[in-house]
Structures are given as C-alpha cells and as structure tokens.
Design a protein around this motif. Sequence first.
Motif, PDB file in Angstrom:
ATOM      1  N   LEU A 185      42.271 -52.565  26.184  1.00  0.00           N
ATOM      2  CA  LEU A 185      40.876 -52.214  25.932  1.00  0.00           C
ATOM      3  C   LEU A 185      40.511 -50.798  26.370  1.00  0.00           C
ATOM      4  O   LEU A 185      41.004 -50.298  27.380  1.00  0.00           O
ATOM      5  CB  LEU A 185      39.964 -53.204  26.646  1.00  0.00           C
ATOM      6  N   VAL A 186      39.647 -50.181  25.578  1.00  0.00           N
ATOM      7  CA  VAL A 186      39.005 -48.917  25.947  1.00  0.00           C
ATOM      8  C   VAL A 186      37.511 -49.061  25.645  1.00  0.00           C
ATOM      9  O   VAL A 186      37.112 -49.870  24.798  1.00  0.00           O
ATOM     10  CB  VAL A 186      39.580 -47.711  25.161  1.00  0.00           C
ATOM     11  N   PRO A 187      36.661 -48.299  26.339  1.00  0.00           N
ATOM     12  CA  PRO A 187      35.225 -48.399  26.053  1.00  0.00           C
ATOM     13  C   PRO A 187      34.909 -47.829  24.668  1.00  0.00           C
ATOM     14  O   PRO A 187      35.433 -46.778  24.282  1.00  0.00           O
ATOM     15  CB  PRO A 187      34.576 -47.534  27.142  1.00  0.00           C
ATOM     16  N   LYS A 188      34.061 -48.502  23.923  1.00  0.00           N
ATOM     17  CA  LYS A 188      33.631 -47.966  22.629  1.00  0.00           C
ATOM     18  C   LYS A 188      32.706 -46.773  22.871  1.00  0.00           C
ATOM     19  O   LYS A 188      31.720 -46.884  23.607  1.00  0.00           O
ATOM     20  CB  LYS A 188      32.881 -49.028  21.835  1.00  0.00           C
ATOM     21  N   PRO A 189      32.987 -45.600  22.284  1.00  0.00           N
ATOM     22  CA  PRO A 189      32.052 -44.475  22.403  1.00  0.00           C
ATOM     23  C   PRO A 189      30.681 -44.856  21.864  1.00  0.00           C
ATOM     24  O   PRO A 189      30.545 -45.329  20.734  1.00  0.00           O
ATOM     25  CB  PRO A 189      32.714 -43.381  21.558  1.00  0.00           C
ATOM     26  N   ALA A 190      29.656 -44.640  22.682  1.00  0.00           N
ATOM     27  CA  ALA A 190      28.325 -45.159  22.369  1.00  0.00           C
ATOM     28  C   ALA A 190      27.682 -44.480  21.170  1.00  0.00           C
ATOM     29  O   ALA A 190      26.761 -45.036  20.563  1.00  0.00           O
ATOM     30  CB  ALA A 190      27.419 -45.022  23.596  1.00  0.00           C
ATOM     31  N   HIS A 191      28.129 -43.279  20.810  1.00  0.00           N
ATOM     32  CA  HIS A 191      27.500 -42.556  19.701  1.00  0.00           C
ATOM     33  C   HIS A 191      28.122 -42.893  18.349  1.00  0.00           C
ATOM     34  O   HIS A 191      27.644 -42.417  17.319  1.00  0.00           O
ATOM     35  CB  HIS A 191      27.584 -41.045  19.939  1.00  0.00           C
ATOM     36  N   LEU A 192      29.170 -43.709  18.344  1.00  0.00           N
ATOM     37  CA  LEU A 192      29.851 -44.038  17.096  1.00  0.00           C
ATOM     38  C   LEU A 192      29.365 -45.369  16.529  1.00  0.00           C
ATOM     39  O   LEU A 192      28.979 -46.277  17.271  1.00  0.00           O
ATOM     40  CB  LEU A 192      31.364 -44.115  17.309  1.00  0.00           C
ATOM     41  N   THR A 193      29.420 -45.486  15.212  1.00  0.00           N
ATOM     42  CA  THR A 193      29.183 -46.774  14.568  1.00  0.00           C
ATOM     43  C   THR A 193      30.397 -47.657  14.795  1.00  0.00           C
ATOM     44  O   THR A 193      31.459 -47.200  15.238  1.00  0.00           O
ATOM     45  CB  THR A 193      28.952 -46.595  13.063  1.00  0.00           C
ATOM     46  N   TRP A 194      30.258 -48.941  14.476  1.00  0.00           N
ATOM     47  CA  TRP A 194      31.388 -49.851  14.654  1.00  0.00           C
ATOM     48  C   TRP A 194      32.595 -49.408  13.833  1.00  0.00           C
ATOM     49  O   TRP A 194      33.725 -49.381  14.333  1.00  0.00           O
ATOM     50  CB  TRP A 194      30.992 -51.270  14.243  1.00  0.00           C
ATOM     51  N   GLU A 195      32.360 -49.050  12.574  1.00  0.00           N
ATOM     52  CA  GLU A 195      33.497 -48.706  11.717  1.00  0.00           C
ATOM     53  C   GLU A 195      34.122 -47.367  12.115  1.00  0.00           C
ATOM     54  O   GLU A 195      35.336 -47.182  11.993  1.00  0.00           O
ATOM     55  CB  GLU A 195      33.091 -48.716  10.235  1.00  0.00           C
TER      56      GLU A 195
END
Length: 443
Positions: A185-195
């Motif tokens: 796991l890595v944190p999802k960048p908050a400024h990106l959409t899911w896709e």
Amino acid sequence: MDPLSEAVLLGAPAEELAALPVPAEYLAAHTHVEDVDMFLDVADKDVRKSLHVGMVPMPELAPDEVLVAVMASSINYNTVWSGTFEPLPTFDFLKAYGKRGRWEARHDQPQHVLGSDAAGVIVRAGVGVRRWKIGDHVGVSPVQVDDQEAATQADAMLGEGQRAWGYETNFGGLAHYAVVRASQLVPKPAHLTWEEAASTTACAGTAYRMLVSDRGARMKQGDIVLIWGATGGLGVYAVQLVRHGGGIAVGVVGSEEKAELLRKIGCDVVINRAEFGIGEDDGTDPAKVIAAGKRLGTIIRRETGEDPHIVFDYVGAATFGISMFVLRRGGSIVTCGSSTGYHHRYDNRYLWMKLKRVIGSHGANLQEQWESNRLIDMGRIMPMLSRSYPLAEIGEAARLVQCNEHVGKVGVLCLAPEPGLGVTDPDKRARIGEDQMNLLRGA
C-alpha cells in the motif's frame, strides 16, 4: 450493488464501513481455466474473447492483508499476457503458488481475477495490519512480497516470494474488490481522481527503479536517455523522470501523432521511427541492426552532440540489438520487459569490448514505490491517463493495449460510476494545474 459498496460510494465513515457485511461475491474481470487452449494455432489472439466480467467468490482475508473497495484500476501489458495465455497460462502460476500453504491455496481457483493497479478505500484490515485502517484511501503497488523472507529486507524484488499481484496471484485490481497485502500500500495522492491514481503505481514505480534507483541505471544530471516506446505506459513516466532528474530525454515513437503528444509532455528530443527507417525485422537481422543503429545514432548525435548514456528498453526483440549498438562506451541498457519478443539478438562485441552493461529490472520495492508516489503527490510527476473504460468493457480496454493503439495509460472504472471522482484536495489540484494533469486525455 451490495450495501458496503454503496456506503463507500457515499463516503461513509470508517465506523459505518466496519459495521456493514462483506459481500459473499463480487464483480470482477477474470479469465477461465477452461479457456487456456482457446488460442492454439490462432494468429490473432483477441483478448476480447478471453476476458470475462462476472461474479466471483469473495476470499477469506489473511492476517497481513486488507480488502480494498476498488474505485479504479488500469491496464498493464500483463493483462494482455493473461488474456492470451502466453507465454504461459497464469493458472500454472496460481497452481504452483497454491501449494505453498493455507493462505496461498486460496489463489488456486478456476477463475483468475486480473489487474496489477488499483486505487480505492480500505474496507477491512487483517489482525496483523498495523499502519493502515478502514477508510484509508490507498494506491496499490503491483508487487507482492514475503516480508518474512530474509532477501526482502535487502531488496524485496530479489526475494523468492516476490510476485506480480493480479498476474502471478489472484484477486487483482480489475474488480469491485481486491485482496492486497499491507506491504503493497501507498497513500493515494489527494489531488488525483481515482482513475488518475490507479494509473501511476505500476508504471511510474517500475520506471523509477529502472532509471533513478541505485538498483537501476543510476541516472544523473546531464545523462542522455534513449527511451523506446516513449508514449507507452512506461515511456511517459520515464520521460518525466529524466526531465525532472536533469537528464536529456530522447523519445522514440511510431507515428507523427504520437510524436506530437510526446512534444506536449516536454520530451527534449522526439524521434519518429520513420526518420531512421526501422522495419519489423531490423532488430533481429545483424546487418539491418547496424544500419538502423547508425541512422539512429546519427540523429541522436545531431540533436544532443553525444551518444546516449542510458537506453530504456522494454520493447525487446525488435529494438534490443539497436540499443546495444547506439549506447555509448560504458553505458547501460535497462530492461523490464519484451513486448515484441523475449529472445534478444545482439552483437556481444559491443557489450564486452565497450564495457557496456545490461541491467534487468522488475517492478519496484516498497521504498522505491513510496519515493515514486511522493513525486506524484508533490506534483512533479503527472499521471498520464489517456482514456478510461467501465469495467464491463475490459475487453475493449485491453484490446487497445494489445494492438498498441493507445498512448500513456488506459484506465478502468471499477466502483467509481464516472471519471473525475476521488479528489479530496481540490486546492492542491488547482495549484498544480488541471491542464497539467490531463496532457494525454482523449488521445
């Protein structure tokens, strides 16, 4: 749709997600074991015929795993390999893996849920998971490792237990749910959409290890880097890493349309294959290799004044001999794949007499994945998503990649009902620039 999925889509808090039952089955893109011989003696192994979308059983979660509600995934070339059952049927991998123990036995199923990229929400965490919790927004590394294996503590990619998740394991990311080890796991960048987030982990991490890591080519400022397939999923991240690392990116593409897109990304030198006349057989015919190599080398020296320090080659048989020829004395070829064939032919004198190196690379260890993800989170490396398909159209999405008719990454919407969702830091997105994150959109 099951209640847990509905709650995820509504942004329910962790307490509510934890209280809802996990469904007994879920929607997934998968292959069937009874289809493994369907393409014998067939010239066009069309993956639209072998990739299915339907309900599959939900597996039990191991202590070191999380269950991710997958909002989006993307296509990697191993999805094509899985769908063509070449070079080996992936069910062979699952069968061998299933013999290793109780938890591994879950993977030996008559259906193989595919996908080596994912972004989504954790909805369950095993009792051994320490650093992650229900409700976390995450991206998933395509590399599954055994963190109790000694080699993993030095470099996880050297461990015997290292496997490509969703290719050499089951329960991958092209589905509504995915089973993931916490060490992926890595944190999802908050400024990106899911896709967008789901389009970065596999290719950006792989390119980072190949070029930047001390286990790869160790690129330094001023290095000239020749990148084959520079508008492909790996190539677009390689171009960005070279540019932001102070190198000079020399990208090779197969059409003027792709050349224009590469210039848009900011590649320093863009070369259309038509400029040096490489044919389909030039990479395997010794005389044609030298001739094509001389033509390509002339162009590179004309534009940069030097021969390349590094060649980034995942294309394989069609290009490897030329790569060996044009590389400067003491330079490095770094390879992570062979999309045009695994048997590479080259003149070994250019390797030993000019002290060149060939570096094999595969995926990225977790530290490299986090470093790559940090650059994306900072807005230094941009997602390179060209288009997205719904999960129901997985066959069309994979066929696009199979026929090399794509640029950048091809996304797949899983639980996400439409593109553009998942941004939790719109101010940061605005600062980085919406236009910068959509350079290939619609291409």
